[in-house]
Enzyme design. Structure first.
Site, PDB file in Angstrom:
ATOM      1  N   GLU A 169      15.938 -14.101  -0.393  1.00  0.00           N
ATOM      2  CA  GLU A 169      16.508 -15.063   0.768  1.00  0.00           C
ATOM      3  C   GLU A 169      15.368 -16.170   0.667  1.00  0.00           C
ATOM      4  OE1 GLU A 169      17.035 -13.068   4.446  1.00  0.00           O
ATOM      5  OE2 GLU A 169      16.273 -15.078   5.329  1.00  0.00           O
ATOM      6  N   ASP A 173       0.790  -1.372   0.088  1.00  0.00           N
ATOM      7  CA  ASP A 173      -0.050  -0.044   0.081  1.00  0.00           C
ATOM      8  C   ASP A 173       0.810   1.457  -0.050  1.00  0.00           C
ATOM      9  OD1 ASP A 173      -2.771   1.063   0.064  1.00  0.00           O
ATOM     10  OD2 ASP A 173      -2.094   1.713   2.078  1.00  0.00           O
TER      11      ASP A 173
HETATM   12  C1  NOJ Z   1      -4.510   2.862  -0.964  1.00  0.00           C
HETATM   13  C2  NOJ Z   1      -5.540   1.732  -0.540  1.00  0.00           C
HETATM   14  O1  NOJ Z   1      -5.860   1.083  -1.822  1.00  0.00           O
HETATM   15  C3  NOJ Z   1      -7.099   2.551  -0.104  1.00  0.00           C
HETATM   16  O2  NOJ Z   1      -7.956   1.574  -0.066  1.00  0.00           O
HETATM   17  C4  NOJ Z   1      -6.435   3.190   1.190  1.00  0.00           C
HETATM   18  O3  NOJ Z   1      -7.631   3.739   1.656  1.00  0.00           O
HETATM   19  C5  NOJ Z   1      -5.257   3.914   1.155  1.00  0.00           C
HETATM   20  N1  NOJ Z   1      -4.398   3.350   0.309  1.00  0.00           N
HETATM   21  C6  NOJ Z   1      -4.838   4.187   2.406  1.00  0.00           C
HETATM   22  O4  NOJ Z   1      -4.066   3.110   2.968  1.00  0.00           O
END
Ligand code: NOJ
Length: 539
Positions: free
Chosen positions: A258, A208
């Site tokens: 690894e 993310d």
């Molecule tokens: C991107 C994720 O896809 C989304 O759903 C989320 O709200 C934001 N990042 C924050 O983590």
């Protein structure tokens, strides 16, 4: 390439766990539901799944606010169920990717609680971005940054003695404090998390906000704070895409290697990378960094031949040209579904949007590289555009008061069977899906889709099976063919041609003979409007 890098042309299916299949009757999808759905995904022909976050979380941003990175939220199951899911997937030849959230955690994470209880300047606070406010009594935020989901990027805390105190940084909601990656303990804890899940057998991670993590060390004011948060994918150049982040990806890649060295199974890191240009994007997928990064420009392109050609050409040149692979995506849990995006935003979608979405899918599956499919995309599900305000859960709605950028409409639980909600999504006579499903979801239920060879499901299934069977598809290059305006055509490898007619009127097909696969009725010699097709152009 000295070993087969399966991920270079993999097709991964994104499972938004809370909306996939509910096994407990609480109206929320869970890991046992995902396990029950694996045969369906096997039939579809995907190489792997990416599971949206299922970790313990107060769910302020549906799990992207993680309170414990190394456990399962009881709403979704437990670690034993997780292990069962991984082994069932392994038996079916389906890889499992987890969603890891390293930019921020939940305000309920024990380390954030410790930070709140500790004094300014303490090691506990150093794991986050705490700073004194500006103005005579520190009542102004430390800088002018906006949060991506509305409002300022800073919230003020009440100190343990009851006085208004420091501020902490959160680039999304106040319930998602940003980690301070300049603090080595943070990096070390993520190492523990990676190894915890790798030891349990996962095949990799979707990362993310992978262009996040590091902030400008001085946390200076932004010259244009409005522009930094204008869209959900805006890039505040002081908060995102700092050079230090690449060292983290090099390190994570080494951890993956690894594990590969131990058992020969290649692990995959795919980053959610929102940066301004394809060239900048390519830096994240250098040979010793992430294996893949979602290339969102295709998703962002309007339904227009020139726009599609431009983003595809840039990606091929700037990303594939560096030896990496492009990771294509048209839908995910944050975006309006293609059926609606390419058509009119009417409840139930429109014929035009559906036809274009099918054509776009065939285009994506013919492009060199990897592709991600978002659950329900294979059913041709439209965005649910008429959810009433009172059921909306997206923090963007709460924080901006506007429906403009909300994401609930693409997260409505999947229809599996039957004529009425819950459409087999959840068991139990009184079970209610966590978001209401519209009546018209009946038309899209998987049972129906599987039985109807004209359904989107069959198009995706056939496309995936052909990808697996034909050497021309998957990894490699493409070669544009001359076409009339509004039409794109390209050749792949030895004689596979894909063409897309972006206009409404039929055009002559670029290849004589019956297509191998078409997104709609396609008489020999003709490519109808809003249609894509694949042919083998035998010499
Ligand atoms: C991107 C994720 O896809 C989304 O759903 C989320 O709200 C934001 N990042 C924050 O983590």
């Amino acid at each position: 390439m000295n070993r087969h890098q399966w991920w270079r042309d993999a097709v991964i299916y994104q499972v938004y766990v809370r909306s996939f299949l509910d096994s407990t009757g609480d109206g929320i999808g869970d890991l046992a539901g995902v396990r029950a759905g694996l045969p369906y995904l096997r039939k579809l022909g995907v190489d792997g799944i990416w599971l949206s976050p299922f970790y313990p979380s107060p769910q302020h941003d549906h799990g992207y606010d993680v309170a414990d990175y190394r456990d399962v939220d009881p709403v979704f199951g437990d670690l034993a169920e997780f292990d069962l899911l991984v082994s069932a997937a392994r038996r079916l030849g389906i890889k499992v990717l987890l969603d890891i959230v390293p930019n921020h955690c939940s305000s309920e994470h024990p380390w954030f609680r410790e930070a709140l209880a500790a004094a300014p300047g303490s090691p506990e606070r150093a794991r986050f971005h705490f700073a004194d406010g500006r103005g005579p009594d520190g009542a102004e935020p430390p800088n002018n940054w906006h949060a991506m989901f509305g409002g300022p990027a800073w919230s003020r805390v009440t100190e343990p003695d009851g006085r208004p105190g420091q501020w902490y940084l959160h680039m999304f909601t106040p319930e998602q404090p940003d980690w301070n990656w300049r603090e080595p303990e943070v990096a070390a804890d993520f190492d523990r998390t990676l190894r915890f899940w790798l030891d349990r057998g996962v095949d990799g991670f979707r990362i993310d906000v992978a262009a996040g993590l590091f902030k400008h060390p001085e946390l200076p004011d932004s010259p244009d704070p409005e522009a930094d948060a204008r869209t959900r994918d805006s890039v505040n150049p002081l908060a995102w895409n700092q050079p230090e982040v690449h060292d983290v990806w090099r390190h994570w890649r080494a951890v993956c290697e690894e594990y590969t060295a131990r058992d020969g199974r290649e692990r995959l890191l795919v980053g959610e990378v929102s940066v301004p240009t394809a060239r900048e994007h390519a830096r994240y997928v250098r040979a010793d960094e992430l294996h893949q990064a979602f290339f969102f420009d295709l998703l962002g392109a309007p339904w227009d031949a020139d726009a599609f050609r431009k983003v595809i050409s840039e990606a091929m040149e700037d990303i594939a040209g560096t030896g990496s692979t492009v990771t294509w995506v048209l839908n995910n849990h944050d975006q309006v579904r293609t059926v609606t995006r390419y058509g009119e935003p009417a409840p139930g979608g429109s014929g035009l949007g559906a036809a274009r979405a099918r054509a776009a899918a065939l285009l994506m599956l013919a492009l060199p590289g990897a592709a991600y499919i978002y659950q329900g995309e294979e059913l041709g599900l439209p965005e649910v555009v008429d959810l009433p305000d009172e059921v909306l859960t997206d923090p963007i709605f709460r924080r901006t008061g506007s429906r403009a950028r909300i994401r609930d409409g693409c997260r409505v639980p999947l229809p599996w069977s039957g004529q009425a909600s819950p459409f087999g999504f959840t068991t139990g006579a009184l079970a209610k899906p966590w978001l209401p499903q519209p009546e018209y979801f009946a038309e899209y239920a998987t049972h129906r889709a599987l039985a109807d060879t004209r359904s989107s499901w069959h198009l995706y299934r056939d496309g995936l099976h052909l990808r697996a069977a034909l050497d021309q598809l998957g990894d490699g290059t493409l070669h544009w063919l001359d076409t009339q305006p509004g039409v794109l055509a390209f050749a792949r490898g030895d004689g596979l041609v894909c063409a897309v007619n972006f206009t409404a009127a039929p055009v002559p097909a670029p290849v004589a003979g019956t297509p191998l696969l078409a997104s709609g009725p396609c008489p020999t010699g003709v490519l109808p409007g809003s249609t894509a097709a694949w042919w083998i152009d035998a010499p």
